[in-house]
Design a protein around this motif. Structure first.
Motif, PDB file in Angstrom:
ATOM      1  N   HIS A  76       3.225   3.519  -2.375  1.00 24.41           N
ATOM      2  CA  HIS A  76       3.763   4.841  -2.674  1.00 24.41           C
ATOM      3  C   HIS A  76       3.838   5.666  -1.395  1.00 24.41           C
ATOM      4  O   HIS A  76       3.148   5.375  -0.419  1.00 24.41           O
ATOM      5  CB  HIS A  76       2.847   5.525  -3.701  1.00 24.41           C
ATOM      6  N   THR A  77       4.650   6.709  -1.417  1.00 23.51           N
ATOM      7  CA  THR A  77       4.756   7.580  -0.246  1.00 23.51           C
ATOM      8  C   THR A  77       3.447   8.306   0.046  1.00 23.51           C
ATOM      9  O   THR A  77       3.247   8.779   1.158  1.00 23.51           O
ATOM     10  CB  THR A  77       5.894   8.606  -0.432  1.00 23.51           C
ATOM     11  N   ASP A  78       2.531   8.362  -0.941  1.00 26.82           N
ATOM     12  CA  ASP A  78       1.211   8.967  -0.700  1.00 26.82           C
ATOM     13  C   ASP A  78       0.219   7.956  -0.122  1.00 26.82           C
ATOM     14  O   ASP A  78      -0.932   8.267   0.119  1.00 26.82           O
ATOM     15  CB  ASP A  78       0.648   9.617  -1.969  1.00 26.82           C
ATOM     16  N   GLY A  79       0.671   6.709   0.090  1.00 27.80           N
ATOM     17  CA  GLY A  79      -0.163   5.677   0.706  1.00 27.80           C
ATOM     18  C   GLY A  79      -0.856   4.753  -0.270  1.00 27.80           C
ATOM     19  O   GLY A  79      -1.390   3.726   0.128  1.00 27.80           O
ATOM     20  N   GLU A  80      -0.874   5.097  -1.573  1.00 26.11           N
ATOM     21  CA  GLU A  80      -1.542   4.249  -2.558  1.00 26.11           C
ATOM     22  C   GLU A  80      -0.744   2.971  -2.802  1.00 26.11           C
ATOM     23  O   GLU A  80       0.482   3.006  -2.909  1.00 26.11           O
ATOM     24  CB  GLU A  80      -1.731   5.005  -3.869  1.00 26.11           C
ATOM     25  N   LEU A  81      -1.450   1.848  -2.904  1.00 26.97           N
ATOM     26  CA  LEU A  81      -0.809   0.541  -3.081  1.00 26.97           C
ATOM     27  C   LEU A  81      -0.834   0.124  -4.543  1.00 26.97           C
ATOM     28  O   LEU A  81      -1.875   0.184  -5.200  1.00 26.97           O
ATOM     29  CB  LEU A  81      -1.531  -0.511  -2.236  1.00 26.97           C
TER      30      LEU A  81
END
Length: 70
Positions: free
Chosen positions: A41-46
């Motif tokens: 995700h663009t928030d860094g969560e995979l």
């Protein structure tokens, strides 16, 4: 078919806002082909999943995205 590795030493190499996937044959399931899928995700969560089709992987990703807080 994408046969490149989607990880490096066990860590996903997926960039933010992108998806990576590869296929593999699971010997325990008599040669059935599966997709290993990552989306960061663009928030860094995979998000990571395994399914029998790329469409199913993306469906699961979309369900996961719909449950994320806005």
């Amino acid at each position: 078919m994408n046969t490149n590795s989607i990880n490096n030493k066990g860590c996903s190499v997926c960039e933010q806002g992108k998806e990576n996937y590869t296929t593999f044959i699971a010997g325990a399931f008599r040669g059935t082909e599966y997709y290993q899928y990552d989306y960061r995700h663009t928030d860094g969560e995979l998000f990571s999943t395994v399914a029998k089709s790329l469409e199913e992987c993306r469906k699961r990703r979309d369900e996961w995205l719909s449950k994320k807080p806005k």
